[in-house]
Design a protein around this motif. Structure first.
Motif, mmCIF file in Angstrom:
data_model
loop_
_atom_site.group_PDB
_atom_site.id
_atom_site.type_symbol
_atom_site.label_atom_id
_atom_site.label_comp_id
_atom_site.label_asym_id
_atom_site.label_seq_id
_atom_site.Cartn_x
_atom_site.Cartn_y
_atom_site.Cartn_z
ATOM 1 N N MET A 83 -7.007 -93.209 -39.894
ATOM 2 C CA MET A 83 -6.006 -93.888 -39.069
ATOM 3 C C MET A 83 -4.690 -94.023 -39.822
ATOM 4 S SD MET A 83 -7.269 -94.538 -36.073
ATOM 5 C CE MET A 83 -6.313 -95.876 -35.387
ATOM 6 N N ALA B 111 -10.561 -89.765 -36.451
ATOM 7 C CA ALA B 111 -11.087 -91.123 -36.455
ATOM 8 C C ALA B 111 -11.951 -91.380 -35.222
ATOM 9 C CB ALA B 111 -9.941 -92.127 -36.510
ATOM 10 N N ASP B 112 -11.492 -90.881 -34.049
ATOM 11 C CA ASP B 112 -12.260 -91.090 -32.820
ATOM 12 C C ASP B 112 -13.624 -90.407 -32.891
ATOM 13 O OD1 ASP B 112 -10.259 -92.610 -31.752
ATOM 14 O OD2 ASP B 112 -9.398 -90.987 -30.539
ATOM 15 N N ALA B 113 -13.669 -89.236 -33.515
ATOM 16 C CA ALA B 113 -14.954 -88.532 -33.655
ATOM 17 C C ALA B 113 -15.928 -89.336 -34.500
ATOM 18 C CB ALA B 113 -14.717 -87.144 -34.278
ATOM 19 N N LYS C 72 -15.843 -92.570 -34.847
ATOM 20 C CA LYS C 72 -16.178 -93.785 -34.120
ATOM 21 C C LYS C 72 -17.383 -93.570 -33.209
ATOM 22 C CE LYS C 72 -11.631 -95.986 -34.129
ATOM 23 N NZ LYS C 72 -10.473 -96.425 -33.317
ATOM 24 N N ILE C 73 -17.510 -92.366 -32.672
ATOM 25 C CA ILE C 73 -18.666 -92.057 -31.821
ATOM 26 C C ILE C 73 -19.953 -92.169 -32.637
ATOM 27 C CG2 ILE C 73 -19.827 -90.224 -30.509
ATOM 28 C CD1 ILE C 73 -17.015 -89.199 -29.738
ATOM 29 N N ARG D 16 -5.832 -89.445 -35.578
ATOM 30 C CA ARG D 16 -6.562 -90.252 -34.592
ATOM 31 C C ARG D 16 -7.779 -89.502 -34.050
ATOM 32 N NH1 ARG D 16 -5.862 -94.647 -31.557
ATOM 33 N NH2 ARG D 16 -3.829 -95.039 -32.524
ATOM 34 N N ALA D 17 -7.657 -88.173 -33.865
ATOM 35 C CA ALA D 17 -8.773 -87.391 -33.321
ATOM 36 C C ALA D 17 -9.965 -87.443 -34.269
ATOM 37 C CB ALA D 17 -8.344 -85.942 -33.086
ATOM 38 N N ILE E 84 -12.785 -94.006 -41.436
ATOM 39 C CA ILE E 84 -11.961 -94.185 -40.236
ATOM 40 C C ILE E 84 -10.649 -94.861 -40.593
ATOM 41 C CG2 ILE E 84 -11.820 -95.483 -38.058
ATOM 42 C CD1 ILE E 84 -14.853 -94.929 -37.753
#
Length: 424
Positions: free
Chosen positions: A65, A73-75, A77-78, A70-71, A61
């Motif tokens: 970043m 990284a967000d995936a 993070k889930i 960001r997309a 992540i």
């Protein structure tokens, strides 16, 4: 506490030892501990794998970043959030499993040494040897509970008045005899190489667990609920706990300590001659000897401690015998115990005055009492203790065995300590 590694690697020997103790639920309890250990190890693996994956995702992540993805990284993070939930669940279950496993381990008594005879009660103990000669008493001889009234040296009624049953008041020559015996026993222990300790007589819960009085004998100890402290049943508890969570340097071994304390036990028995007079009390005085040794030396130390108690009885000119306790009569924490008994002439029976026990690693495992072996690895030590001696039944035998129309003759070893040669 038995070592988990021993249960896993020597399961058959553990079950055989528990059977010698007549421990009824051995197979169920041991299997429950092993099952919990399997679950603990599986949970630990799952926890570690989830934590490792979470750490790797955190690294990824950070890289995403930095690169502006960001997309992506967000995936990740889930998934990281899912892993954190799993890790918390694993951690909570691990805590519960480890607690349950420890509670079951605390229930298991020590495994008897191979020399311990089978048996269910004191009737099955082995007489190893006897020493001294039983006296022939003159006509009209009295048991000690009558002698103490005749010479006004111990008062049970006063004890009941100020405290309750089982708390005698020692008076005059009776009080001086108590003090003389304590000093005699301490001096003998010092001359044998023991260092005198004067410990507290209240201990915390950790100390009770450390030497095995808790949870096994919780109902037998006087408990101060306000501060959660326990009156000691023997100085073994505070003296051995001096070394809790310690790594003792090899050059300091063996540790050899002695101490005098009053001792307190709630269970003073029922009615009858077996518990009459000084035979069983709620409060009594005792000198204890304690050793902590490397495992290879502990049985030689054990034999030396038994011999020390025998020498005391010989100097007190009391007839005695040494018993090896059977599996059904041993204390919860002991691997091997010798009891020493003196002959009570007026009662016509043997009275236990000392128990000398080797606990091997059972207490040390609870205490985390270790030494550093060659190569730097820490290993558990062996702990031992013995009464040297408990006073009440010694006094009972001295009074009964040495009575005469002219008074009660005391052994020569006590003359200088008492300042008198006879009572009366």
């Amino acid at each position: 506490m038995l070592q988990l590694s021993v249960l896993k690697e020597q399961t058959a020997q553990v079950l055989a030892g528990l059977a010698k103790r007549n421990y009824k639920t051995a197979e169920v309890d041991v299997q429950a501990i092993l099952t919990l250990d399997q679950r603990r190890r599986a949970l630990q693996t799952q926890h570690d794998q989830a934590q490792s994956e979470a750490n790797e995702l955190a690294r990824q992540i950070g890289g995403l970043m930095k690169s502006g993805d960001r997309a992506g990284a967000d995936a990740l993070k889930i998934r990281t959030a899912e892993l954190k939930t799993q890790i918390r669940a694993h951690s909570d279950e691990l805590t519960a499993v480890e607690k349950g496993q420890t509670e079951l381990l605390y229930k298991l008594p020590n495994i008897p040494h191979e020399s311990v005879p089978p048996g269910r009660s004191a009737n099955d103990n082995e007489v190893v040897r006897e020493g001294g000669s039983k006296p022939e008493l003159p006509a009209g001889s009295l048991p000690h509970w009558d002698l103490i009234k005749k010479y006004d040296i111990i008062d049970f009624e006063l004890g009941i008045k100020i405290t309750g049953a089982g708390f005698p008041v020692y008076k005059g020559q009776g009080a001086r005899l108590q003090r003389a015996l304590v000093n005699f026993f301490l001096d003998e222990a010092r001359d044998a190489g023991y260092t005198e300790i004067q410990p507290p007589i209240l201990v915390n819960e950790a100390s009770g667990y450390g030497t095995g009085q808790l949870p096994d004998k919780e109902g037998q100890m006087y408990h101060d609920a306000a501060d959660n402290l326990y009156l000691i049943p023997t100085s073994e508890v505070p003296i051995t706990n001096l070394y809790r969570d310690e790594i003792i340097p090899v050059e300091r071994l063996p540790v050899r300590n002695t101490g005098y304390t009053p001792c307190f036990r709630r269970e003073a028995g029922s009615w009858g001659a077996d518990v009459r007079g000084l035979n069983r009390l709620h409060q009594f005085d005792k000198v204890e000897i304690v050793q902590i040794t490397q495992p290879d030396n502990s049985y030689a130390a054990h034999a030396d401690m038994v011999a020390h108690v025998e020498r005391l009885l010989q100097k007190l000119e009391l007839p005695y015998r040494v018993l090896r306790l059977c599996g059904g009569d041993m204390g919860f924490t002991s691997a091997l115990t010798y009891d020493l008994e003196v002959w009570s002439a007026a009662q016509g029976r043997w009275l236990e005055v000392s128990s000398v026990s080797n606990f091997e690693t059972f207490q040390a495992n609870r205490l985390k009492c270790r030494y550093r072996a060659e190569g730097g690895k820490t290993q558990l030590l062996h702990t031992l203790n013995g009464s040297a001696l408990a006073l009440p039944r010694i006094v009972a035998a001295l009074l009964e065995n040495n009575q005469s129309p002219e008074g009660i003759r005391l052994p020569a070893a006590l003359h200088s300590y008492c300042g008198f040669e006879k009572i009366g």
